[in-house]
Structures are given as structure tokens and as C-alpha cells.
Design an enzyme around this catalytic site. Structure first.
Site, PDB file in Angstrom:
ATOM      1  N   GLU A 140      80.244  -7.370  53.550  1.00 24.85           N
ATOM      2  CA  GLU A 140      81.529  -6.660  53.702  1.00 24.85           C
ATOM      3  C   GLU A 140      82.598  -7.181  52.747  1.00 24.85           C
ATOM      4  O   GLU A 140      83.442  -6.422  52.272  1.00 24.85           O
ATOM      5  CB  GLU A 140      82.022  -6.763  55.155  1.00 24.85           C
ATOM      6  CG  GLU A 140      81.219  -5.930  56.158  1.00 24.85           C
ATOM      7  CD  GLU A 140      80.046  -6.669  56.747  1.00 24.85           C
ATOM      8  OE1 GLU A 140      79.472  -6.170  57.736  1.00 24.85           O
ATOM      9  OE2 GLU A 140      79.687  -7.752  56.216  1.00 24.85           O
ATOM     10  N   GLU A 165      74.339  -7.677  62.073  1.00 27.76           N
ATOM     11  CA  GLU A 165      74.959  -7.842  63.392  1.00 27.76           C
ATOM     12  C   GLU A 165      74.084  -7.245  64.491  1.00 27.76           C
ATOM     13  O   GLU A 165      73.969  -7.808  65.583  1.00 27.76           O
ATOM     14  CB  GLU A 165      76.339  -7.187  63.402  1.00 27.76           C
ATOM     15  CG  GLU A 165      77.361  -7.917  62.539  1.00 27.76           C
ATOM     16  CD  GLU A 165      78.654  -7.149  62.368  1.00 27.76           C
ATOM     17  OE1 GLU A 165      79.701  -7.797  62.188  1.00 27.76           O
ATOM     18  OE2 GLU A 165      78.624  -5.892  62.398  1.00 27.76           O
TER      19      GLU A 165
END
Length: 254
Positions: free
Chosen positions: A128, A108
Site C-alpha cells: 500500500e 491481511e
């Protein structure tokens, strides 16, 4: 221990994550330093371009998972200061020199930059889901815009890494380089960008952001307004004069 290095040279700020023994996983203290560096970048007129990279074999492995249970509630975790927000809030062009693993929040962070270059040995993942949650720093939006919805789904639903070569083929990065050439290549690109008109670069960045969010006609009108702003600067006048005199322009950011 200082886990962030920040230096400025010839209008280029280099921000390096220096926690290699933890794959540059970001702690709350590091987030504070990244936010401080972003503020310095935005307010220091000498800085025109930023290079973001990591030390060791990782660019960034995301948030330090060992620190996440320190938040008393999920809501407080949600409201924590975010390092990706800080990078995304930089108003000047940012180049990510992805030297190794860019996983989770590290991916990110790379996608929060404007341009991504990668070492041939780098890898990228949205892992994740393997831990029971999803990304929260723009993962789905950035991946969908960068590599398309099917490839984004593949990364989000498996959590498995892709290579730098696959990232290049999908458009996640602009170029790959041998590891030893990555930072010189990023700095050479930053140097060329730093020679350009700073106001035009910053309005161009605003324009690119608008292209993500606005309908076409609104985006074109916004672009025209931004063009008017940049056209009225001293740098634009210098650019026109330099063109007529057949010489390189000398931009001052005014």
C-alpha cells in the site's frame, strides 16, 4: 459472473476466490459473497473447518483498486463492509492455502486465518505504501505478532514482496508445499482437525484470540473458564469414555 466458489464436503468448507484474470482482487460484490459464506459457516453445524484459497497464480491481490474511487468520500471508504472482518469473524478454524500472490488485503485476509500454508511459489507483500496509503485490515498488528516488529517494519515501509521461504523462516506461514500438493495438504490437515471436538476447537480459537489482547493472568483465567465450558459438553464425556475404552472418539459438536 460468480467470483467466489463455496462447497462443503466431509465437514470441510472450501472457499475459493475465482477471479484469476484480476489476481483474485476483491470487489464489493465479492465482499458480499464472502460475508454470506462466513455467515453460512458460522450457522451450519455440519461445517467444522474452513479452507480458504485462490484460483490461478494468486491467492488474492487485495481490493480491486479500480473500484476504490467509487466511494464518494474517504469516510465512506472507511465504513465499507470489509472482507477481512468477515474472515476474522468466522468462529471455526480457518486454514489459508496461499497458492500465489498474497498482497495488500490478500495478505491481511491470509493473516485473518488461523493457520497459513503456502505454495513454494507464493509471495507476500504489504504494497500500500507504494500507492500512498497503508493497510486497514489489521496489517500492522498481524505482521507484528507474526514476524516481529523489525520484519513488519521492513515489509510496511518498503512494500516489497517476500518469498514463501522467507515467510516460513519468519513464521508468517506454518509450512510450504509444492504448488500441486498445497490444496491436498490443506485438506488433509482440515480433515484431521474436523475429527476433533468442534466445541473444543471453537473455544480454543477464542482462547488464542484472548492471548493477543489480555494480560497474562486474565488470559489464564479466561482459558480456565473456556476449559470448564468445553469440559461440560457431551463431546468431552465421549472423549473420556473413548479413552477408557481405547477407541477413537466420535464427536458430534454437543
Amino acid at each position: 459472473m460468480n467470483d467466489i466458489a463455496f462447497d462443503i464436503d466431509h465437514h470441510i468448507a472450501t472457499l475459493t476466490l475465482t477471479r484469476p484474470h484480476k489476481l483474485n482482487a476483491v470487489t464489493p460484490d465479492m465482499t458480499t459473497r464472502i460475508r454470506e459464506a462466513a455467515h453460512e459457516i458460522n450457522t451450519n453445524r455440519d461445517i467444522r473447518v474452513v479452507v480458504l484459497t485462490g484460483s490461478g497464480k494468486a491467492f488474492c491481490a487485495g481490493s480491486d483498486i479500480a473500484e476504490l474511487d467509487s466511494y464518494p468520500t474517504a469516510w465512506e471508504f472507511r465504513d465499507r463492509p470489509d472482507y477481512c472482518d468477515a474472515i476474522r469473524g468466522i468462529r471455526k478454524p480457518v486454514i489459508a492455502a496461499v497458492n500465489g500472490y498474497a498482497f495488500g488485503g490478500g495478505l491481511e485476509m491470509a493473516m485473518s486465518c488461523d493457520i497459513r500454508l503456502a505454495a513454494g511459489t507464493a509471495s507476500f507483500a504489504a504494497p500500500e505504501i507504494k500507492l500512498g496509503w497503508i493497510g486497514g485490515g489489521g496489517m500492522a498488528a498481524f505482521l507484528t505478532h507474526s514476524i516481529g516488529p523489525s520484519n513488519a517494519a521492513l515489509m510496511l515501509y518498503t512494500g516489497d514482496p517476500i518469498t514463501a521461504q522467507q515467510a516460513l523462516a519468519w513464521g508468517l506461514v506454518s509450512a510450504t508445499h509444492p504448488s500441486e500438493d498445497l490444496l491436498p495438504a490443506a485438506r488433509e490437515l482440515a480433515g484431521r482437525m474436523a475429527e476433533r471436538a468442534p466445541v473444543a476447537a471453537q473455544t480454543g480459537k477464542l482462547n488464542l484470540r484472548a492471548a493477543y489482547a489480555m494480560p497474562l493472568e486474565n488470559c489464564i483465567q479466561y482459558e480456565r473458564d473456556l476449559q470448564t465450558v468445553s469440559f461440560a459438553t457431551q463431546d468431552a464425556a465421549e472423549g473420556r469414555e473413548a479413552f477408557k475404552q481405547k477407541r477413537p472418539a466420535k464427536f458430534t459438536g454437543r
